[in-house]
Design an enzyme around this catalytic site. Structure first.
Site, mmCIF file in Angstrom:
data_model
loop_
_atom_site.group_PDB
_atom_site.id
_atom_site.type_symbol
_atom_site.label_atom_id
_atom_site.label_comp_id
_atom_site.label_asym_id
_atom_site.label_seq_id
_atom_site.Cartn_x
_atom_site.Cartn_y
_atom_site.Cartn_z
ATOM 1 C CG LEU A 20 -1.985 -1.081 1.303
ATOM 2 C CD1 LEU A 20 -2.757 -0.956 2.615
ATOM 3 C CD2 LEU A 20 -2.936 -0.997 0.116
ATOM 4 C CB ALA A 21 2.215 3.356 1.891
ATOM 5 N N GLY A 23 8.076 4.099 2.361
ATOM 6 C CA GLY A 23 8.756 5.348 2.641
ATOM 7 C C GLY A 23 10.219 5.135 2.930
ATOM 8 N N GLY A 24 10.836 6.148 3.530
ATOM 9 C CA GLY A 24 12.263 6.104 3.754
ATOM 10 C C GLY A 24 12.701 5.041 4.736
ATOM 11 C CG MET A 25 13.344 5.369 8.161
ATOM 12 S SD MET A 25 13.474 5.979 9.844
ATOM 13 C CE MET A 25 14.003 4.482 10.663
ATOM 14 C CD GLU A 27 8.546 -2.939 2.507
ATOM 15 O OE1 GLU A 27 8.388 -2.600 1.328
ATOM 16 O OE2 GLU A 27 9.367 -3.800 2.868
ATOM 17 C CE LYS A 46 4.001 2.185 10.519
ATOM 18 N NZ LYS A 46 3.269 3.172 11.355
ATOM 19 C CG ASP A 148 3.822 12.941 13.664
ATOM 20 O OD1 ASP A 148 3.952 14.101 13.212
ATOM 21 O OD2 ASP A 148 4.130 11.927 13.023
#
Length: 377
Positions: A20-21, A23-25, A27, A46, A148
């Site tokens: 689905l996604a 990123g830098g660190m 998935e 995740k 956040d």
């Protein structure tokens, strides 16, 4: 195209279906949870990227997120079901929310009507309030702070439900801090001034963040979104945000501007109070208006909707399903064996060093260091 490179295989329990996604660190995968009976369900898995899996700091961060999020049972919080560790790789198993983040919705829609914006923000406030009021097994307040709150961490489902997500940098004010002294974690656009200065924070920092989110939902830009780097840092510390457009109901504008006050004592004392004020200002806020916008901006066949399809056709004939197995008590049919720590790398934030207060603050907040997980479609 599916991407399972480097994902360990073992006996079936969770079957990975689609990425689905990434990123830098980390998935995120769409997965199917299998049981010994006839029941199965779609979930989200995740994990850290392989390069970070052997790092005790990052692996422990994912465990800490699991411990925090597993405690949170509320309709407006993404639920955590399980935590698996396979061949050294940790997997956080979570509720699937079929929809988009408020950030994606905002980028597609531009701005949102007041009733839709209030529906999103008020339900997010309900979830945050439940987190702030959470107690441990002995009835002692945990004093959790999300830290956040941002549009990308507030999810909206196709049927109008709102869910707060990503507790990777959440902190308990009664537990040891996972954040290194002198390190700021979060997104400056939505960060309370006291948080930015590295001072202790409480639930009012999340009220500020949610106020900044509602400001952006109404205006299309965060309170100081036109600024960057040191100018953004200085503005958050020293300036009041520009007033909301005159077409925004006066009572709603007043509630938002109160939430983003520099002084925490001038904000609403709780997320519940913030929700109460904005609902009173726009009493006709409802899920129906949100679903109408979602249907218009994300029609049937839109890639944002198709990425949740879990049919067999998603797997090419030559591809092999990737499966995960349970660990600990979960393998015996009992509750998942969740770790006892707190915190994971944030979805979109890079830690910034407090010593940069007196100089240019490096705002690498949209990539690296934290989990930048953007849809791949």
């Amino acid at each position: 195209m599916l991407n399972f490179a480097g994902v360990p295989q073992t006996t079936p329990r969770y079957v990975l279906l689609n990425q689905l996604a990434k990123g830098g660190m980390g998935e995120v995968y769409l997965a199917r949870q299998l049981s010994s009976g006839a029941i199965s369900r779609l979930v989200v898995a995740k994990r850290l990227l392989g390069v970070f899996e052997g790092d005790p700091k990052h692996a422990g961060a994912l465990r800490r997120e699991a411990n925090i999020s597993a405690r949170l049972g509320h309709p407006n919080i993404v639920q955590t079901f399980d935590f698996d560790e396979i061949a050294g790789a940790g997997y956080l198993i979570m509720e699937l929310v079929e929809g988009v983040s408020s950030g994606v919705l905002l980028r597609r829609a531009g701005t949102l009507p007041a009733d839709v914006a209030v529906h999103i923000a008020s339900h997010a406030a309900d979830g945050l309030h439940a987190m702030h009021d959470l107690k441990d097994e002995d009835g002692r307040p945990l004093l959790l702070v999300h830290r956040d709150v941002s549009p990308d961490n507030i999810l909206v489902s196709w049927d109008g439900r709102v869910k707060v997500s990503d507790f990777g940098i959440a902190v308990s004010n009664v537990a040891p801090r996972a954040t290194q002294a002198g390190v700021i974690k979060g997104k400056f656009q939505y960060m309370a001034p006291e948080h930015m200065m590295g001072e202790p924070v409480d639930r009012r920092a999340d009220v500020y963040g949610l106020g900044a989110v509602l400001y952006e939902l109404l205006c299309g830009v965060s309170p100081f979104g036109h600024l960057k780097d040191k100018a953004l840092y200085v503005a958050v510390q020293q300036r009041q945000p520009p007033p909301l457009p005159p077409e925004i109901p006066a009572a709603l504008s007043a509630a938002v501007m109160k939430a983003v006050s520099k002084d925490p004592s001038q904000r609403q004392a709780t997320a519940e109070a913030f929700a109460r004020e904005i609902r009173a200002a726009v009493p006709d806020a409802a899920a129906l208006a949100l679903t109408t916008i979602l249907e218009k901006d994300f029609p049937a066949g839109d890639p944002a909707r198709l990425r949740f399809r879990a049919s067999e056709a998603m797997l090419a004939p030559t591809q092999t399903r990737q499966t995960l197995a349970p660990v600990g008590d979960a393998a015996k049919g009992g509750p998942p064996a969740l770790p006892a720590e707190m915190r994971k790398p944030s979805t979109t934030a890079r830690p910034s060093r407090l010593p940069l207060v007196a100089s240019l603050v490096a705002l690498a907040l949209i990539a690296g260091g934290a989990w930048l997980l953007r849809p791949t479609t």
